[in-house]
Design a protein around this motif. Structure first.
Motif, mmCIF file in Angstrom:
data_model
loop_
_atom_site.group_PDB
_atom_site.id
_atom_site.type_symbol
_atom_site.label_atom_id
_atom_site.label_comp_id
_atom_site.label_asym_id
_atom_site.label_seq_id
_atom_site.Cartn_x
_atom_site.Cartn_y
_atom_site.Cartn_z
ATOM 1 N N THR A 1 -2.786 32.713 41.301
ATOM 2 C CA THR A 1 -2.044 32.891 42.539
ATOM 3 C C THR A 1 -0.577 32.533 42.356
ATOM 4 O OG1 THR A 1 -2.634 30.655 43.270
ATOM 5 C CG2 THR A 1 -4.059 32.463 43.987
ATOM 6 N N ASN A 2 -0.204 32.131 41.151
ATOM 7 C CA ASN A 2 1.205 31.885 40.850
ATOM 8 C C ASN A 2 2.002 33.175 41.101
ATOM 9 O OD1 ASN A 2 3.731 31.289 39.571
ATOM 10 N ND2 ASN A 2 2.703 29.795 38.273
ATOM 11 N N VAL A 3 3.130 33.072 41.812
ATOM 12 C CA VAL A 3 3.958 34.248 42.074
ATOM 13 C C VAL A 3 4.445 34.862 40.760
ATOM 14 C CG1 VAL A 3 6.137 35.039 43.102
ATOM 15 C CG2 VAL A 3 4.663 33.454 44.351
ATOM 16 N N VAL A 4 4.669 34.012 39.763
ATOM 17 C CA VAL A 4 5.058 34.481 38.436
ATOM 18 C C VAL A 4 3.785 34.851 37.678
ATOM 19 C CG1 VAL A 4 6.277 33.930 36.295
ATOM 20 C CG2 VAL A 4 7.053 32.937 38.471
ATOM 21 N N LYS A 5 3.563 36.135 37.512
ATOM 22 C CA LYS A 5 2.329 36.618 36.881
ATOM 23 C C LYS A 5 2.655 37.258 35.539
ATOM 24 C CE LYS A 5 -0.307 37.380 41.125
ATOM 25 N NZ LYS A 5 0.557 36.534 41.950
ATOM 26 N N ALA A 6 1.927 36.843 34.515
ATOM 27 C CA ALA A 6 2.130 37.372 33.174
ATOM 28 C C ALA A 6 1.803 38.863 33.132
ATOM 29 C CB ALA A 6 1.261 36.620 32.177
ATOM 30 N N ALA A 7 2.356 39.541 32.124
ATOM 31 C CA ALA A 7 2.137 40.980 31.978
ATOM 32 C C ALA A 7 0.653 41.338 31.893
ATOM 33 C CB ALA A 7 2.892 41.498 30.752
ATOM 34 N N PRO A 8 -0.176 40.615 31.106
ATOM 35 C CA PRO A 8 -1.588 40.986 31.063
ATOM 36 C C PRO A 8 -2.303 40.815 32.400
ATOM 37 C CG PRO A 8 -1.186 38.987 29.801
ATOM 38 C CD PRO A 8 0.141 39.570 30.118
ATOM 39 N N VAL A 9 -1.873 39.865 33.219
ATOM 40 C CA VAL A 9 -2.449 39.722 34.556
ATOM 41 C C VAL A 9 -2.135 40.962 35.382
ATOM 42 C CG1 VAL A 9 -2.318 38.430 36.725
ATOM 43 C CG2 VAL A 9 -2.441 37.198 34.545
ATOM 44 N N GLN A 10 -0.896 41.417 35.309
ATOM 45 C CA GLN A 10 -0.519 42.620 36.047
ATOM 46 C C GLN A 10 -1.309 43.834 35.555
ATOM 47 O OE1 GLN A 10 3.859 43.097 36.477
ATOM 48 N NE2 GLN A 10 4.010 41.052 35.568
ATOM 49 N N TRP A 11 -1.465 43.950 34.250
ATOM 50 C CA TRP A 11 -2.217 45.072 33.672
ATOM 51 C C TRP A 11 -3.677 45.044 34.131
ATOM 52 C CZ3 TRP A 11 -1.337 49.419 30.801
ATOM 53 C CH2 TRP A 11 -2.446 50.012 30.186
ATOM 54 N N ASP A 12 -4.287 43.870 34.009
ATOM 55 C CA ASP A 12 -5.710 43.755 34.332
ATOM 56 C C ASP A 12 -5.970 43.977 35.814
ATOM 57 O OD1 ASP A 12 -5.987 43.171 31.680
ATOM 58 O OD2 ASP A 12 -6.530 41.065 31.955
ATOM 59 N N ARG A 13 -5.068 43.510 36.671
ATOM 60 C CA ARG A 13 -5.259 43.709 38.109
ATOM 61 C C ARG A 13 -5.238 45.188 38.457
ATOM 62 N NH1 ARG A 13 -2.328 39.672 42.199
ATOM 63 N NH2 ARG A 13 -3.615 40.979 43.533
ATOM 64 N N GLN A 14 -4.405 45.945 37.782
ATOM 65 C CA GLN A 14 -4.394 47.385 38.027
ATOM 66 C C GLN A 14 -5.750 47.998 37.699
ATOM 67 O OE1 GLN A 14 -1.205 48.988 35.682
ATOM 68 N NE2 GLN A 14 0.410 48.214 37.007
ATOM 69 N N VAL A 15 -6.335 47.568 36.584
ATOM 70 C CA VAL A 15 -7.636 48.098 36.172
ATOM 71 C C VAL A 15 -8.725 47.677 37.153
ATOM 72 C CG1 VAL A 15 -9.398 48.093 34.360
ATOM 73 C CG2 VAL A 15 -6.963 48.152 33.741
ATOM 74 N N ILE A 16 -8.770 46.374 37.475
ATOM 75 C CA ILE A 16 -9.828 45.844 38.340
ATOM 76 C C ILE A 16 -9.679 46.369 39.765
ATOM 77 C CG2 ILE A 16 -10.882 43.776 39.299
ATOM 78 C CD1 ILE A 16 -11.374 44.174 36.298
ATOM 79 N N ASP A 17 -8.469 46.339 40.294
ATOM 80 C CA ASP A 17 -8.257 46.807 41.667
ATOM 81 C C ASP A 17 -8.540 48.300 41.805
ATOM 82 O OD1 ASP A 17 -7.562 44.246 42.261
ATOM 83 O OD2 ASP A 17 -5.407 44.620 42.456
ATOM 84 N N GLY A 18 -8.340 49.033 40.710
ATOM 85 C CA GLY A 18 -8.632 50.463 40.723
ATOM 86 C C GLY A 18 -10.098 50.770 40.504
ATOM 87 N N LYS A 19 -10.894 49.704 40.324
ATOM 88 C CA LYS A 19 -12.340 49.817 40.119
ATOM 89 C C LYS A 19 -12.689 50.724 38.932
ATOM 90 C CE LYS A 19 -13.662 48.765 44.881
ATOM 91 N NZ LYS A 19 -12.367 48.211 45.257
ATOM 92 N N GLY A 20 -11.814 50.679 37.926
ATOM 93 C CA GLY A 20 -12.077 51.440 36.712
ATOM 94 C C GLY A 20 -13.123 50.768 35.839
ATOM 95 N N LYS A 21 -13.773 51.535 34.986
ATOM 96 C CA LYS A 21 -14.738 50.984 34.037
ATOM 97 C C LYS A 21 -13.987 50.318 32.886
ATOM 98 C CE LYS A 21 -18.714 52.216 35.872
ATOM 99 N NZ LYS A 21 -19.669 53.101 35.170
ATOM 100 N N VAL A 22 -14.550 49.236 32.378
ATOM 101 C CA VAL A 22 -13.953 48.482 31.274
ATOM 102 C C VAL A 22 -14.903 48.508 30.090
ATOM 103 C CG1 VAL A 22 -13.228 46.189 30.484
ATOM 104 C CG2 VAL A 22 -12.583 46.984 32.767
ATOM 105 N N GLN A 23 -14.357 48.705 28.889
ATOM 106 C CA GLN A 23 -15.208 48.719 27.705
ATOM 107 C C GLN A 23 -14.758 47.738 26.635
ATOM 108 O OE1 GLN A 23 -16.253 52.700 26.681
ATOM 109 N NE2 GLN A 23 -17.822 52.090 25.195
ATOM 110 N N ALA A 24 -13.528 47.217 26.744
ATOM 111 C CA ALA A 24 -13.046 46.285 25.729
ATOM 112 C C ALA A 24 -12.058 45.297 26.331
ATOM 113 C CB ALA A 24 -12.397 47.037 24.576
#
Length: 407
Positions: free
Chosen positions: A48-71
């Motif tokens: 919940t830190n306002v400062v979010k690392a790049a991988p957090v931003q990347w992963d949220r896009q994947v999870i929020d988009g309800k995409g399938k994950v394989q790796a």
């Protein structure tokens, strides 16, 4: 539920690998891969830190988009936080490299990073590491353990656990690994956790299970009060167990949620007990509360108190610090009704009754507080609710580690 040996490779169809890519450390493995033979539904919770690392931003896009994950590709040493568009671009490059090496879609790759903030990743080393990981991956328990080691930074040990449950006539396995030792104060540290399961379960149900459980596990630990820019918990389900689909609110869901809780609580406590410079896991159990929120607020305040943490480090039964921490927590209670106990493998001792000190042996109290796991029990006598929180003692070692962390 049965606890079994293993971690992220315990569930059917999951593989892992580790390698030494030389990202920052030159004497240890520093990259890990978790791979599923089948695409997974995925759930996640993030800092919940306002400062979010790049991988957090990347992963949220994947999870929020309800995409399938394989790796999942994870690196340690550099957090890829506060790195701007370049850092986010490196996530995309890493995902593309993993997609090519594994023969999967780049958008099915999630990223984890942990380490120093503000440094750019040596992306060519990362991409080379991804190719090695793809070649080395397998489903052995040893590879799962090696992956858990590769994501460590100042951790002193790997953290992993697995469990099996029955859903219908099928055996469902859940396994996980985590890292975290400093900058630990999750509010969904530098805390990463990756949970895998072969359960058949929908994405929305999986997300509910994780989001609900995080509140009572990872969000109830603290080492130093600092919420990281990189906190990430990911839960992947590939459905290879072939069980009847687990649906929210059913007995099968409760069984699954119970096993998930056991793994998350174990990993959370391992993180708290492995705090930088720590010599003891500190558990605070608050009982007799009107509701869970009151109990959680009081328990968390105790484990976050630096004065309480230093008292535990000194094996000093300085109970006034604990009552003080409860008093400024924001939760209302009557201090003249509080009973307080210390407990460990060495025994249990009551320190105060109804807010007043009892005669007790300082030597006995010091013996109890000298154990590697120490529990503070506070009863506020207002109701039936209770909660637990976990932290650690605060020693000179914490300063030694963090005073030159970047070197």
């Amino acid at each position: 539920m049965e606890i079994i040996t293993g971690g992220v490779t315990a569930a059917e169809g999951f593989e892992a690998a580790s390698t030494a890519a030389g990202i920052k450390y030159q004497d240890r493995t520093d990259m890990a891969l978790v791979y599923s033979k089948e695409p997974c539904v995925a759930a996640g919770t993030f800092t919940t830190n306002v400062v979010k690392a790049a991988p957090v931003q990347w992963d949220r896009q994947v999870i929020d988009g309800k995409g399938k994950v394989q790796a999942v590709v994870v690196n340690s040493g550099i957090a890829n936080a506060c790195t701007g568009k370049e850092g986010l671009g490196y996530c995309e490059e890493t995902a593309r490299a993993a997609g090519e090496a594994l023969g999967i879609a780049p958008e099915s790759v999630v990223i984890g990073s942990t380490g120093v903030i503000g440094m750019q990743l040596p992306i060519e080393k990362v991409k080379a590491g991804v190719r090695v990981l793809a070649e080395k991956k397998n489903g052995s328990l040893d590879n799962g353990t090696d992956a858990a080691r590769a994501i460590m930074t100042t951790d002193t040990c790997e953290k992993e656990l697995a469990a099996i449950i029955k859903v219908g006539e099928k055996t469902v396995t859940i396994g996980g690994m985590a890292k975290g030792s400093g900058m630990i104060h999750p509010n969904m540290c530098t805390m990463l956790a990756f949970i895998t399961t072969d359960a058949v379960i929908g994405q929305e149900t999986l997300q509910k299970a994780l989001s609900e459980d995080v509140q009572d596990t990872y969000n109830m630990i603290s080492v130093d009060g600092d919420t990281s820019t990189n906190d990430t918990v990911l839960l992947l389900a590939n459905g290879l167990a072939g069980n009847p689909e687990i649906r929210y609110g059913t007995p099968e869901y409760e069984t699954f949620a119970g096993a998930l809780h056991a793994i998350n609580e174990y990993l959370a406590k391992k993180i708290a007990g492995d705090g930088e410079g720590a010599t003891a896991l500190l558990e605070a159990r608050v009982e007799g509360c009107e509701n869970r929120e009151q109990a959680k607020t009081l328990a968390k305040s105790i484990v976050c108190s630096n004065l309480t943490k230093t008292a535990i480090a000194g094996h000093d039964a300085n109970w006034g610090r604990i009552l003080c921490a409860m008093g400024y927590s924001g939760a209302q209670f009557d201090p003249e009704n509080v009973d307080l106990f210390f407990e460990s493998k060495a025994g249990k001792i009551q320190i105060i009754e109804n807010g007043t000190a009892l005669p007790y042996s300082e030597a006995e109290a010091a013996k109890i507080l000298s154990q590697p796991e120490v529990t503070v029990i506070a009863d506020v006598k207002m109701g039936e609710a209770g909660a637990a929180a976990w932290g650690c003692d605060l020693t000179h070692g914490y300063i030694d580690i963090n005073a030159d962390y970047r070197s």
